[in-house]
Design a protein around this motif. Structure first.
Motif, short mmCIF file in Angstrom:
data_model
loop_
_atom_site.label_atom_id
_atom_site.label_comp_id
_atom_site.label_asym_id
_atom_site.label_seq_id
_atom_site.Cartn_x
_atom_site.Cartn_y
_atom_site.Cartn_z
N SER A 98 4.41 0.35 -1.82
CA SER A 98 4.55 1.55 -0.85
C SER A 98 5.89 1.17 0.05
O SER A 98 6.41 1.90 0.53
N HIS A 127 -2.74 -7.44 5.65
CA HIS A 127 -3.66 -8.67 5.22
C HIS A 127 -3.91 -9.83 6.03
O HIS A 127 -4.74 -10.65 5.83
N HIS A 159 4.81 -5.16 -1.22
CA HIS A 159 3.90 -3.88 -1.70
C HIS A 159 4.48 -2.71 -1.91
O HIS A 159 5.69 -2.37 -1.62
N ASP A 165 4.60 -5.70 7.57
CA ASP A 165 3.23 -5.06 7.14
C ASP A 165 2.41 -6.32 7.02
O ASP A 165 2.42 -7.07 6.20
N ASN A 179 3.62 3.09 5.98
CA ASN A 179 5.00 2.48 5.34
C ASN A 179 6.02 3.71 5.16
O ASN A 179 6.97 3.44 5.60
C1 LIG Z 1 0.52 -4.97 2.11
C2 LIG Z 1 0.04 -3.56 1.56
N1 LIG Z 1 0.77 -2.62 2.32
C3 LIG Z 1 0.27 -1.33 2.39
C4 LIG Z 1 -0.77 -1.18 1.38
C5 LIG Z 1 -1.30 0.37 1.01
O1 LIG Z 1 -2.53 0.46 1.82
P1 LIG Z 1 -3.62 1.49 1.22
O2 LIG Z 1 -4.13 1.18 0.20
O3 LIG Z 1 -4.17 1.74 2.50
O4 LIG Z 1 -2.39 3.01 1.08
C6 LIG Z 1 -1.38 -2.24 0.70
C7 LIG Z 1 -2.74 -1.95 -0.18
O5 LIG Z 1 -3.32 -2.65 -0.81
C8 LIG Z 1 -1.04 -3.54 0.96
O6 LIG Z 1 -1.47 -4.44 0.24
#
Ligand SMILES: Cc1ncc(COP(=O)(O)O)c(C=O)c1O
Length: 224
Positions: free
Chosen positions: A125, A196, A123, A193, A102
């Protein structure tokens, strides 16, 4: 009107003009040596130039620094080709975490004078990545297409809609069909993103965009 992604080509052209374009080359590390284009050389551009760490790594993928410098084991390229095929896209790029994907993708594509419309439940991030860009950030109510339609009217050079495919907290789908219609009307770019949705829904697990039949309209982030 120029295609909304045309600015990427123009910027790449400019980067190439100044010889600043960086490409990854397959390499194989063996101790203090590196093999590139069938030539084995002393590897002086790694973080392990004495080759001390390498023999201790049992994994077949040996890296001694970042992929751009001297760590591009061809297994990464093969995986990226497979993922691109899985997503029916031209190419893909893997990042070590979703957070990094991201940050990397959004900060590369979005500029200061752009507008980012981000779902309230995105999220953390994604939010942090948006803040890094210094673009105008407008948070629309969760899955609320009226609010998005209203907020997308804000004037900006380029407009990005950022959403998750399946939301991590509530497990609900984003309104991707309507989001693609709104983006079309406003010449906006959608960043999805699908942490899920990928490998979970859609034909052969191709993700949320495939599930809604809008794959060709988005720029998907695949969190590996
Ligand atoms: C929708 C989404 N994007 C990004 C992330 C971040 O991923 P990571 O934990 O691999 O850094 C998550 C983590 O749960 C997430 O649910």
């Amino acid at each position: 009107m120029k295609h909304k992604l045309e600015y990427i080509n123009s910027e790449l052209k400019e980067i190439k003009k100044y010889n600043l374009y960086r490409k990854m080359h397959d390499s194989k590390i063996t101790g203090a040596y590196i093999t590139v284009n069938s030539k084995t050389l002393i590897n002086l551009c790694s973080n392990d130039y004495l080759g001390i760490v390498q023999p201790k790594i049992s994994n077949k993928q040996n890296q001694s620094s970042s992929r751009l410098v001297s760590g591009n084991d061809n297994s990464f390229r093969i995986l990226e080709e497979k993922l691109a095929k899985h997503k029916s896209q031209e190419s893909s790029l893997i990042f070590p975490t979703g957070y990094m994907a991201n940050l990397g993708v959004i900060s590369s594509l979005v500029r200061k004078n752009d507008l980012v419309l981000s779902d309230k439940l995105n999220h953390a991030s994604l939010i942090e990545a948006c803040k890094l860009t210094n673009a105008k950030l407008s948070i629309f109510k969760h899955n609320d297409m009226n609010d998005l339609t209203h907020k997308i009217k804000i004037k900006a050079k380029r407009k990005f809609i950022i959403t998750e495919g399946i939301f991590s907290m509530d497990g609900d789908f984003s309104n991707l069909n309507e989001i693609s219609e709104i983006s079309k009307r406003n010449n906006a770019i959608i960043i999805l993103d699908d942490a899920h949705g990928d490998f979970v829904i859609g034909n052969d697990g191709k993700g949320t965009a495939n599930h809604f039949g809008v794959s060709k309209k988005l720029m998907p982030i695949l969190a590996v």
